[in-house]
Design a protein around this motif. Structure first.
Motif, PDB file in Angstrom:
ATOM      1  N   UNK A  91      43.565  37.261  44.201  1.00 21.24           N
ATOM      2  CA  UNK A  91      42.163  37.333  44.597  1.00 21.24           C
ATOM      3  C   UNK A  91      42.042  38.121  45.895  1.00 21.24           C
ATOM      4  N   UNK A  92      41.056  39.000  45.951  1.00 21.03           N
ATOM      5  CA  UNK A  92      40.748  39.744  47.175  1.00 21.03           C
ATOM      6  C   UNK A  92      39.505  39.109  47.777  1.00 21.03           C
ATOM      7  N   UNK A  93      39.664  38.517  48.958  1.00 25.61           N
ATOM      8  CA  UNK A  93      38.564  37.821  49.640  1.00 25.61           C
ATOM      9  C   UNK A  93      37.909  38.707  50.693  1.00 25.61           C
ATOM     10  N   UNK A  94      36.688  38.301  51.079  1.00 25.66           N
ATOM     11  CA  UNK A  94      35.933  38.886  52.195  1.00 25.66           C
ATOM     12  C   UNK A  94      35.414  40.300  51.939  1.00 25.66           C
ATOM     13  N   UNK A  95      35.159  40.633  50.680  1.00 22.63           N
ATOM     14  CA  UNK A  95      34.507  41.900  50.366  1.00 22.63           C
ATOM     15  C   UNK A  95      32.995  41.630  50.314  1.00 22.63           C
ATOM     16  N   UNK A  96      32.214  42.259  51.193  1.00 20.36           N
ATOM     17  CA  UNK A  96      30.772  41.986  51.243  1.00 20.36           C
ATOM     18  C   UNK A  96      30.072  42.270  49.912  1.00 20.36           C
ATOM     19  N   UNK A  97      29.000  41.529  49.666  1.00 20.32           N
ATOM     20  CA  UNK A  97      28.265  41.643  48.399  1.00 20.32           C
ATOM     21  C   UNK A  97      27.681  43.021  48.143  1.00 20.32           C
ATOM     22  N   UNK A  98      27.369  43.761  49.181  1.00 20.58           N
ATOM     23  CA  UNK A  98      26.723  45.070  48.985  1.00 20.58           C
ATOM     24  C   UNK A  98      27.706  46.168  48.557  1.00 20.58           C
ATOM     25  N   UNK A  99      29.001  45.902  48.612  1.00 25.46           N
ATOM     26  CA  UNK A  99      29.995  46.902  48.216  1.00 25.46           C
ATOM     27  C   UNK A  99      30.019  46.991  46.687  1.00 25.46           C
ATOM     28  N   UNK A 100      29.882  48.188  46.169  1.00 25.71           N
ATOM     29  CA  UNK A 100      29.892  48.408  44.717  1.00 25.71           C
ATOM     30  C   UNK A 100      31.318  48.730  44.280  1.00 25.71           C
ATOM     31  N   UNK A 101      31.955  47.792  43.620  1.00 30.29           N
ATOM     32  CA  UNK A 101      33.314  47.986  43.135  1.00 30.29           C
ATOM     33  C   UNK A 101      33.304  48.413  41.680  1.00 30.29           C
ATOM     34  N   UNK A 102      34.337  49.146  41.292  1.00 33.74           N
ATOM     35  CA  UNK A 102      34.500  49.616  39.932  1.00 33.74           C
ATOM     36  C   UNK A 102      35.826  49.072  39.415  1.00 33.74           C
ATOM     37  N   UNK A 124      45.038  46.733  41.329  1.00 32.60           N
ATOM     38  CA  UNK A 124      43.771  47.351  40.932  1.00 32.60           C
ATOM     39  C   UNK A 124      42.745  46.268  40.603  1.00 32.60           C
ATOM     40  N   UNK A 125      41.490  46.563  40.913  1.00 29.27           N
ATOM     41  CA  UNK A 125      40.404  45.612  40.668  1.00 29.27           C
ATOM     42  C   UNK A 125      40.246  45.379  39.172  1.00 29.27           C
ATOM     43  N   UNK A 126      40.276  44.111  38.773  1.00 29.75           N
ATOM     44  CA  UNK A 126      39.999  43.718  37.389  1.00 29.75           C
ATOM     45  C   UNK A 126      38.524  43.393  37.211  1.00 29.75           C
ATOM     46  N   UNK A 127      37.979  42.652  38.183  1.00 29.68           N
ATOM     47  CA  UNK A 127      36.577  42.260  38.112  1.00 29.68           C
ATOM     48  C   UNK A 127      36.061  41.896  39.494  1.00 29.68           C
ATOM     49  N   UNK A 128      34.757  42.026  39.660  1.00 30.92           N
ATOM     50  CA  UNK A 128      34.085  41.621  40.894  1.00 30.92           C
ATOM     51  C   UNK A 128      32.801  40.922  40.509  1.00 30.92           C
ATOM     52  N   UNK A 129      32.675  39.682  40.933  1.00 31.95           N
ATOM     53  CA  UNK A 129      31.474  38.920  40.604  1.00 31.95           C
ATOM     54  C   UNK A 129      30.800  38.440  41.877  1.00 31.95           C
ATOM     55  N   UNK A 130      29.479  38.413  41.794  1.00 30.28           N
ATOM     56  CA  UNK A 130      28.682  37.931  42.922  1.00 30.28           C
ATOM     57  C   UNK A 130      28.177  36.546  42.561  1.00 30.28           C
ATOM     58  N   UNK A 131      28.655  35.558  43.298  1.00 36.99           N
ATOM     59  CA  UNK A 131      28.233  34.188  43.039  1.00 36.99           C
ATOM     60  C   UNK A 131      27.069  33.828  43.947  1.00 36.99           C
ATOM     61  N   UNK A 132      26.163  33.014  43.414  1.00 30.38           N
ATOM     62  CA  UNK A 132      25.000  32.600  44.190  1.00 30.38           C
ATOM     63  C   UNK A 132      25.434  31.852  45.435  1.00 30.38           C
ATOM     64  N   UNK A 133      24.694  32.042  46.509  1.00 31.71           N
ATOM     65  CA  UNK A 133      24.914  31.351  47.777  1.00 31.71           C
ATOM     66  C   UNK A 133      26.242  31.703  48.444  1.00 31.71           C
ATOM     67  N   UNK A 134      26.861  32.810  48.064  1.00 24.39           N
ATOM     68  CA  UNK A 134      28.083  33.262  48.733  1.00 24.39           C
ATOM     69  C   UNK A 134      27.830  34.632  49.333  1.00 24.39           C
ATOM     70  N   UNK A 135      28.387  34.840  50.526  1.00 26.73           N
ATOM     71  CA  UNK A 135      28.190  36.107  51.233  1.00 26.73           C
ATOM     72  C   UNK A 135      29.129  37.203  50.737  1.00 26.73           C
ATOM     73  N   UNK A 136      30.189  36.820  50.017  1.00 29.93           N
ATOM     74  CA  UNK A 136      31.197  37.781  49.602  1.00 29.93           C
ATOM     75  C   UNK A 136      31.377  37.783  48.090  1.00 29.93           C
ATOM     76  N   UNK A 137      31.898  38.881  47.578  1.00 28.30           N
ATOM     77  CA  UNK A 137      32.229  38.995  46.161  1.00 28.30           C
ATOM     78  C   UNK A 137      33.504  38.208  45.863  1.00 28.30           C
ATOM     79  N   UNK A 138      33.639  37.766  44.630  1.00 28.64           N
ATOM     80  CA  UNK A 138      34.899  37.208  44.150  1.00 28.64           C
ATOM     81  C   UNK A 138      35.566  38.329  43.358  1.00 28.64           C
ATOM     82  N   UNK A 139      36.692  38.837  43.904  1.00 27.09           N
ATOM     83  CA  UNK A 139      37.346  40.010  43.327  1.00 27.09           C
ATOM     84  C   UNK A 139      38.719  39.625  42.785  1.00 27.09           C
ATOM     85  N   UNK A 140      38.906  39.832  41.487  1.00 25.80           N
ATOM     86  CA  UNK A 140      40.207  39.603  40.851  1.00 25.80           C
ATOM     87  C   UNK A 140      40.965  40.918  40.824  1.00 25.80           C
ATOM     88  N   UNK A 141      42.268  40.842  41.164  1.00 21.82           N
ATOM     89  CA  UNK A 141      43.100  42.040  41.268  1.00 21.82           C
ATOM     90  C   UNK A 141      44.319  41.899  40.366  1.00 21.82           C
TER      91      UNK A 141
END
Length: 177
Positions: A91-102, A124-141
């Motif tokens: 997991x890649x933590x602390x990526x702000x929600x406004x960052x557009x990942x591919x 490499x990024x597998x997925x990036x999800x924006x969860x409600x009430x969280x400031x950061x994306x949940x990024x699977x690598x």
């Protein structure tokens, strides 16, 4: 600044919560606790302890192992950690929600600490999800290294680490890595 010391993996685990490696190199080869470890594919972990001819390594697949990372395309910094389930993903933590990942974006070391040089492959990024009430994306690598099939690695000796650590400590800005 960085010297790479080649070694061979002689013991390895991938199915525990806290995985380790044992290398056939130690103090006699210039290995010291805290040094980074990589393979030709990417980041492996950090040296835990050394004897004259052997060293134990905290694998990236260890619950306490964190690596300062960044998305290469956007230069956005975060922290890689393993959640203890699949040895091929982290997991890649602390990526702000406004960052557009591919999907497929490259994740590399940030160079923000004295352990790993900037730009070492992590995965490499597998997925990036924006969860409600969280400031950061949940990024699977998807990790670049197949930890179940390791043979040769390199321990990284940053010849300027002591100077950098001393300056940061004197300045009061040294953080846990």
């Amino acid at each position: 600044t960085f010297r790479f010391i080649p070694g061979k993996v002689i013991k390895n685990s991938v199915r525990l919560v806290n995985n380790h490696l044992l290398l056939n190199i130690g103090r006699a080869d210039g290995v010291e606790p805290g040094m980074g470890v990589v393979s030709g594919s990417g980041v492996i972990g950090r040296v835990k302890a050394v004897s004259q001819n052997y060293s134990t390594i905290y694998s990236l697949l260890h619950s306490q192992m964190l690596v300062s990372a960044k998305i290469r395309r956007t230069n956005t910094a975060g922290t890689i950690r393993w959640e203890g389930d699949n040895y091929r993903t982290a997991t890649l933590d602390y990526i702000p929600r406004h960052i557009k990942l591919v999907k497929g974006d490259t994740v590399v070391t940030s160079g923000y600490n004295a352990i790993f040089p900037e730009g070492i492959m992590i995965g490499r990024v597998l997925s990036a999800t924006q969860e409600q009430n969280k400031m950061f994306l949940t990024v699977k690598v998807q990790l670049a290294v197949n930890f179940d099939n390791l043979t040769f690695v390199y321990v990284i000796n940053n010849t300027r680490r002591a100077e950098r650590d001393a300056l940061e400590a004197r300045s009061g800005i040294k953080e846990n890595e």
